[in-house]
Design an enzyme around this catalytic site. Structure first.
Site, mmCIF file in Angstrom:
data_model
loop_
_atom_site.group_PDB
_atom_site.id
_atom_site.type_symbol
_atom_site.label_atom_id
_atom_site.label_comp_id
_atom_site.label_asym_id
_atom_site.label_seq_id
_atom_site.Cartn_x
_atom_site.Cartn_y
_atom_site.Cartn_z
ATOM 1 C CG HIS A 119 8.738 -11.878 -8.543
ATOM 2 N ND1 HIS A 119 9.175 -12.228 -7.280
ATOM 3 C CD2 HIS A 119 8.280 -10.598 -8.422
ATOM 4 C CE1 HIS A 119 8.983 -11.233 -6.443
ATOM 5 N NE2 HIS A 119 8.431 -10.221 -7.112
ATOM 6 C CG ASP A 155 11.225 -14.889 -6.506
ATOM 7 O OD1 ASP A 155 11.427 -14.580 -7.700
ATOM 8 O OD2 ASP A 155 10.411 -14.303 -5.779
ATOM 9 N N GLY A 237 6.762 -3.604 -5.515
ATOM 10 C CA GLY A 237 7.893 -2.774 -5.921
ATOM 11 C C GLY A 237 9.094 -2.916 -5.018
ATOM 12 C CB SER A 239 9.784 -7.912 -5.295
ATOM 13 O OG SER A 239 8.488 -8.198 -4.824
#
Length: 289
Positions: A119, A155, A237, A239
């Protein structure tokens, strides 16, 4: 009356005393025997006294008897020092979003591969990776990057960086224990702002659970599985940044989402290291790496 000496005999007369010369010889013989016996006993005692004692097991020292902690007193600092050079800020620029960012982790410095969340690199209107990308190293160096591939169902995404990378992190090959101390590293608060605002941020906590499954909140019909739950603070941020075991200094997960609602606290989740290793290898192979 007749007395038979075979039945009633008179006491025998004492034997005649040996001559003086024979008495002196007898005394010398007895004295010699006594001296010999005494010398033998003394010699044996000396041998026993001087012989080395039989080896005995040494008494255990306090260091040998106490339980040794898996972590050293500066274990957190050591884990940060080892992993931080391999952590990067991922900058994503698109037509509709001038600057967006997340965090990434170098997994192969020689070939320039960096792993992050899918993402982080996806277009906001789809799950495709579009736009231009760069990474910012922990020392502030900025390098161009391209997307090798991304997998929205787990992801996970992989980028390839153009330029020298200072370090790479180790992905754990064993399941992390419940309650293990962990640290999360990333660049929170940078989304939609000038990149590098809060880079190299470290938070700490424990592994709250493993094997969790949650729906991916921004994509319909995608269920993320094999997630590591932690109470270490994970913010926007961060991630794609690493969740690191303090004891082993290995990456046990890739921070991916936080559950927030009415009163929930400490519900952060990371894609497990096993999933990251498997999917990143597939993406690299499919991308010609």
């Amino acid at each position: 009356m007749i007395y038979d000496d075979r039945v009633f005999s008179h006491p025998a007369a004492p034997p005649p005393e040996p001559p003086r010369r024979e008495r002196r010889g007898l005394r010398r013989a007895m004295l010699g025997a006594l001296l010999f016996l005494t010398g033998t006993l003394v010699g044996e005692a000396a041998v026993i006294a001087t012989a080395p004692a039989a080896p005995q097991a040494a008494a255990p020292t306090p260091a040998e008897t106490r339980l040794v902690s898996v972590e050293s007193p500066n274990a957190v600092e050591a884990a940060i020092a080892e992993v931080l050079p391999a952590v990067v800020t991922v900058v994503h620029a698109t037509v509709e979003r001038s600057v967006g960012s997340g965090t990434g982790l170098v997994i192969d410095r020689r070939r320039g591969f960096v792993v992050t969340n899918s993402h982080v690199v996806e277009d906001s209107r789809s799950t495709r990776a579009t736009g231009s990308f760069a990474v910012i190293l922990s020392d502030g160096t900025r390098l161009a990057a391209t997307v090798v591939g991304n997998d929205p169902s787990t992801d996970v995404a992989v980028l390839r960086v153009e330029g020298a990378l200072p370090a790479e992190a180790r992905l754990s090959t064993t399941p992390v224990a419940l309650g293990a101390r962990v640290i999360a590293i990333g660049s929170p608060g940078t989304s939609g702002r000038a990149s590098g605002l809060l880079t190299n941020t470290v938070t700490a906590g424990i592994v709250s659970a493993t094997g969790r499954s949650l729906p991916r909140p921004d994509v319909r019909n995608v269920q993320l599985t094999d997630l590591v739950q932690t109470d270490a603070a994970i913010n926007s941020g961060m991630s794609g940044g690493p969740l690191v075991s303090v004891a082993t200094r290995e990456v046990v997960g890739l921070n991916t989402l936080v559950v927030r609602g009415s009163g929930e606290e400490g519900l952060g989740f990371a894609v497990s290291a096993a999933t990251v290793a498997r999917v990143s290898a597939q993406l690299i192979a499919a991308g010609g790496g």
